[in-house]
Write an enzyme that holds these catalytic residues in place. Structure first.
Site, PDB file in Angstrom:
ATOM      1  N   HIS A  58       8.801 -12.231   7.688  1.00  0.00           N
ATOM      2  CA  HIS A  58      10.104 -11.577   7.592  1.00  0.00           C
ATOM      3  C   HIS A  58      11.227 -12.550   7.256  1.00  0.00           C
ATOM      4  O   HIS A  58      12.176 -12.170   6.552  1.00  0.00           O
ATOM      5  CB  HIS A  58      10.387 -10.812   8.893  1.00  0.00           C
ATOM      6  CG  HIS A  58       9.519  -9.599   9.048  1.00  0.00           C
ATOM      7  ND1 HIS A  58       8.426  -9.567   9.899  1.00  0.00           N
ATOM      8  CD2 HIS A  58       9.551  -8.396   8.431  1.00  0.00           C
ATOM      9  CE1 HIS A  58       7.847  -8.387   9.803  1.00  0.00           C
ATOM     10  NE2 HIS A  58       8.505  -7.661   8.923  1.00  0.00           N
TER      11      HIS A  58
ATOM     12  N   ASP B 203      11.498   9.978   1.700  1.00  0.00           N
ATOM     13  CA  ASP B 203      10.755   9.273   0.660  1.00  0.00           C
ATOM     14  C   ASP B 203      11.738   8.426  -0.141  1.00  0.00           C
ATOM     15  O   ASP B 203      12.733   8.938  -0.672  1.00  0.00           O
ATOM     16  CB  ASP B 203      10.055  10.286  -0.248  1.00  0.00           C
ATOM     17  CG  ASP B 203       9.331   9.614  -1.393  1.00  0.00           C
ATOM     18  OD1 ASP B 203       9.908   9.540  -2.491  1.00  0.00           O
ATOM     19  OD2 ASP B 203       8.199   9.147  -1.189  1.00  0.00           O
ATOM     20  N   ALA B 204      11.479   7.130  -0.225  1.00  0.00           N
ATOM     21  CA  ALA B 204      12.426   6.217  -0.862  1.00  0.00           C
ATOM     22  C   ALA B 204      12.634   6.557  -2.339  1.00  0.00           C
ATOM     23  O   ALA B 204      13.751   6.414  -2.863  1.00  0.00           O
ATOM     24  CB  ALA B 204      11.937   4.774  -0.718  1.00  0.00           C
TER      25      ALA B 204
ATOM     26  N   ASP C 244       9.438  -0.776  11.149  1.00  0.00           N
ATOM     27  CA  ASP C 244       9.256  -1.497  12.414  1.00  0.00           C
ATOM     28  C   ASP C 244      10.518  -2.241  12.842  1.00  0.00           C
ATOM     29  O   ASP C 244      10.603  -2.737  13.972  1.00  0.00           O
ATOM     30  CB  ASP C 244       8.086  -2.472  12.323  1.00  0.00           C
ATOM     31  CG  ASP C 244       8.185  -3.414  11.128  1.00  0.00           C
ATOM     32  OD1 ASP C 244       9.309  -3.843  10.795  1.00  0.00           O
ATOM     33  OD2 ASP C 244       7.135  -3.725  10.525  1.00  0.00           O
TER      34      ASP C 244
ATOM     35  N   GLN D 195       0.011   9.089   8.956  1.00  0.00           N
ATOM     36  CA  GLN D 195      -0.924   7.996   9.178  1.00  0.00           C
ATOM     37  C   GLN D 195      -1.333   7.907  10.636  1.00  0.00           C
ATOM     38  O   GLN D 195      -0.713   8.509  11.517  1.00  0.00           O
ATOM     39  CB  GLN D 195      -0.278   6.676   8.741  1.00  0.00           C
ATOM     40  CG  GLN D 195       1.056   6.407   9.400  1.00  0.00           C
ATOM     41  CD  GLN D 195       1.946   5.501   8.586  1.00  0.00           C
ATOM     42  OE1 GLN D 195       1.504   4.768   7.717  1.00  0.00           O
ATOM     43  NE2 GLN D 195       3.245   5.533   8.858  1.00  0.00           N
TER      44      GLN D 195
ATOM     45  N   ASP E  54      10.238  -3.427   1.401  1.00  0.00           N
ATOM     46  CA  ASP E  54       9.148  -3.856   2.291  1.00  0.00           C
ATOM     47  C   ASP E  54       8.122  -2.743   2.454  1.00  0.00           C
ATOM     48  O   ASP E  54       7.863  -2.262   3.552  1.00  0.00           O
ATOM     49  CB  ASP E  54       9.746  -4.244   3.657  1.00  0.00           C
ATOM     50  CG  ASP E  54       8.730  -4.939   4.547  1.00  0.00           C
ATOM     51  OD1 ASP E  54       7.715  -5.433   4.022  1.00  0.00           O
ATOM     52  OD2 ASP E  54       8.954  -4.978   5.775  1.00  0.00           O
TER      53      ASP E  54
END
Length: 535
Positions: free
Chosen positions: A298, A376-377, A322, A268, A394
């Protein structure tokens, strides 16, 4: 390689006559030009698809429509080539220059156009995008038929039709293979999309310059062709030299703030702005958080789930590279281990090192309790054998099928298997006001795998009304003791929790089918709902 002969007396052929003739430099150069033009054509197609996915979202849809439009346009170009009957070399030269100029400057032009157009003016941008893709496709469709006819005209003694087609298409497909591998692994990471487009435009212009030199004796208006080649190459070189300034200017115009980070990862485009109003993170042009109110998001995401557990020790955070969700998790002193699974290592490195961003996440990514896994989850959960008291999901919104799989029954089944016996999972779930059907689709998807759900929502000024869903094998128990929440929260309170569970009529539940990996209906629903508003 067979030649074109007349007569039927095979005894007339001598061994020397049967031996293949030596390939001339001109013939080899023509075949090499097929390799180059095939590579260039595919690059323009890939660059347009990548830009469209960056700027418009839904990479699967954008690549599919770009490729379809480009191939259709190539078919038109191939059909039109039959009407070119004279001055084949001159026509080929002109086409190469036009492809090199238009295709080479297309990424830069689209990037600038997107920056100058209003944020909600997507229709004009799409017209420009598909217009340019169609034009480049038509020109690319003219190239190969003309090369075949030039080869046939100048080397007719060497080629039967079957050999001509075989040779040309071999080089054509080989060029496509090489660039398909090199584009994502070599060119884009090192040159970026703008410079990659210009580089291949220069290759097209180089083919034109070669044709000019090789066939100069048969060209009319030689100096006019020379001037055209020089002008195109000069324009492309100037764009290559100014690509950095152009990108900076376009992003400044689009984001309208003081940009402190402008980088591209393998996944990205990452832009961080820091103005008087605060710090903002954009991924592929989409706002991910604003520092002035990210705490609302959050805190609402993490604490209702964490506070419902008596003493959560092991926590899994999926996405959230993040570090903001991790920051909130670490406010519970009983937490012994946090595992953060984030696909893009560029994000976790950036938020672990950049001073302004480290300050925002309170150095959460440097915690000794944290294990960062860049993977990759979906695939990671398939391999995972650990159990967690709380799982915080998230992920970005389901704007494309790559992300949509992370909102599917298949994914939630894997996540459920990673929950401890009394564990809970919380999922960020887009806006129940703007995307009401999408929100309740996620609830139905979690319930389809046997989980009990508790939907709730909170107001985040940068995004509006935002939704979340807690899921577990047992009903969620709302914390009632003020000590259940960590001290120092700026938004969430035990007294305010019941209000988050109330849904007015315009956000109330509607029946929706679950999102399954086999259809991913959520992606289409989400795009339809968010497409009605200016995001």
């Amino acid at each position: 390689m067979s030649g074109l002969r007349t007569g039927t007396d095979s005894s007339a052929a001598t061994p020397a006559a049967a031996a293949p003739a030596r390939v001339s430099p001109a013939e080899l150069a023509l075949l090499a030009s097929v390799f180059v033009v095939a590579a260039c054509g595919l690059v323009y197609e890939l660059a347009a698809g990548a830009l469209a996915s960056y700027l418009l979202g839904d990479s699967v849809l954008q690549f599919s429509t770009i490729i379809g439009c480009y191939l259709f346009a190539m078919g038109i170009g191939s059909w039109l080539s039959r009407f070119i009957e004279h001055q084949l070399v001159a026509q080929f030269l002109r086409i190469e220059l036009m492809v090199g100029l238009i295709g080479g400057l297309m990424p830069a032009g689209l990037f600038v156009a997107h920056s100058l157009l209003p944020a909600d003016a997507l229709a004009p941008f799409r017209v420009l995008l598909y217009g340019l893709v169609g034009l480049v496709g038509i020109l690319a469709g003219l190239e190969i038929p003309l090369v075949m006819r030039i080869l046939k005209r100048h080397f007719s003694e060497r080629y039967a039709l079957k050999d001509l087609v075989s040779q040309v298409l071999t080089f054509d497909y080989l060029g496509a293979l090489v660039v398909a591998v090199a584009f994502p692994l070599l060119f884009v990471p090192h040159l970026g999309l703008v410079r990659t487009g210009v580089f291949f435009g220069l290759l097209n212009a180089g083919v034109a310059a070669w044709a000019l030199w090789m066939f100069r004796a048969e060209l009319r208006n030689l100096w006019a062709h020379v001037a055209a080649c020089v002008a195109v190459i000069t324009a492309l070189l100037a764009t290559m030299a100014g690509a950095g300034h152009l990108t900076t200017w376009a992003e400044d115009a689009f984001y309208g703030g003081d940009i402190i980070v402008r980088e591209s990862s393998d996944y990205q485009r990452v832009v961080v702005t820091a103005g008087a109003g605060g710090v903002r993170l954009y991924l592929n042009g989409n706002l991910q958080f604003h520092s002035r109110d990210e705490y609302r998001y959050h805190e609402a995401l993490v604490h209702p789930a964490m506070a419902s557990q008596a003493a959560p020790r092991r926590v899994l955070v999926l996405g959230g590279g993040d570090g903001m969700a991790v920051r909130e998790v670490l406010k519970y002193p009983g937490v012994e281990q946090v595992t953060l699974v984030e696909l893009d290592p560029h994000i976790t490195r950036l938020f672990a090192r950049h001073p302004a961003l480290v300050k925002l996440n309170d150095r959460a990514l440097a915690s000794p309790k944290l294990q960062i896994v860049n993977a990759d989850a979906y695939a990671w959960l398939e391999r995972n054998r650990e159990f967690f008291d709380v799982i915080v999901v998230d992920f970005p919104d389901p704007t494309n099928f790559s992300i949509g799989k992370l909102y599917s029954t298949s994914f939630y089944q894997r996540a459920e298997q990673a929950l401890a016996a009394s564990g809970v999972m919380v999922v960020q779930t887009t806006s129940p006001l703007v995307a009401r059907r999408s929100f309740w689709t996620v609830a139905a998807t979690l319930e389809a795998v046997g989980l009990q759900t508790t939907p709730y929502h909170a107001h985040v000024p940068s995004f509006g009304e935002w939704g979340f869903i807690i899921a577990g094998r047992r009903p969620w128990v709302m914390p009632t003791s003020p000590q259940a929440l960590p001290a120092g929260l700026r938004f969430l309170t035990v007294e305010g929790l019941p209000a988050l569970l109330q849904f007015p009529p315009d956000m109330a539940r509607i029946e929706m089918p679950p999102n399954r990996l086999s259809n991913q209906g959520l992606v289409a629903t989400f795009e339809e709902e968010w497409g009605r508003v200016d995001r």
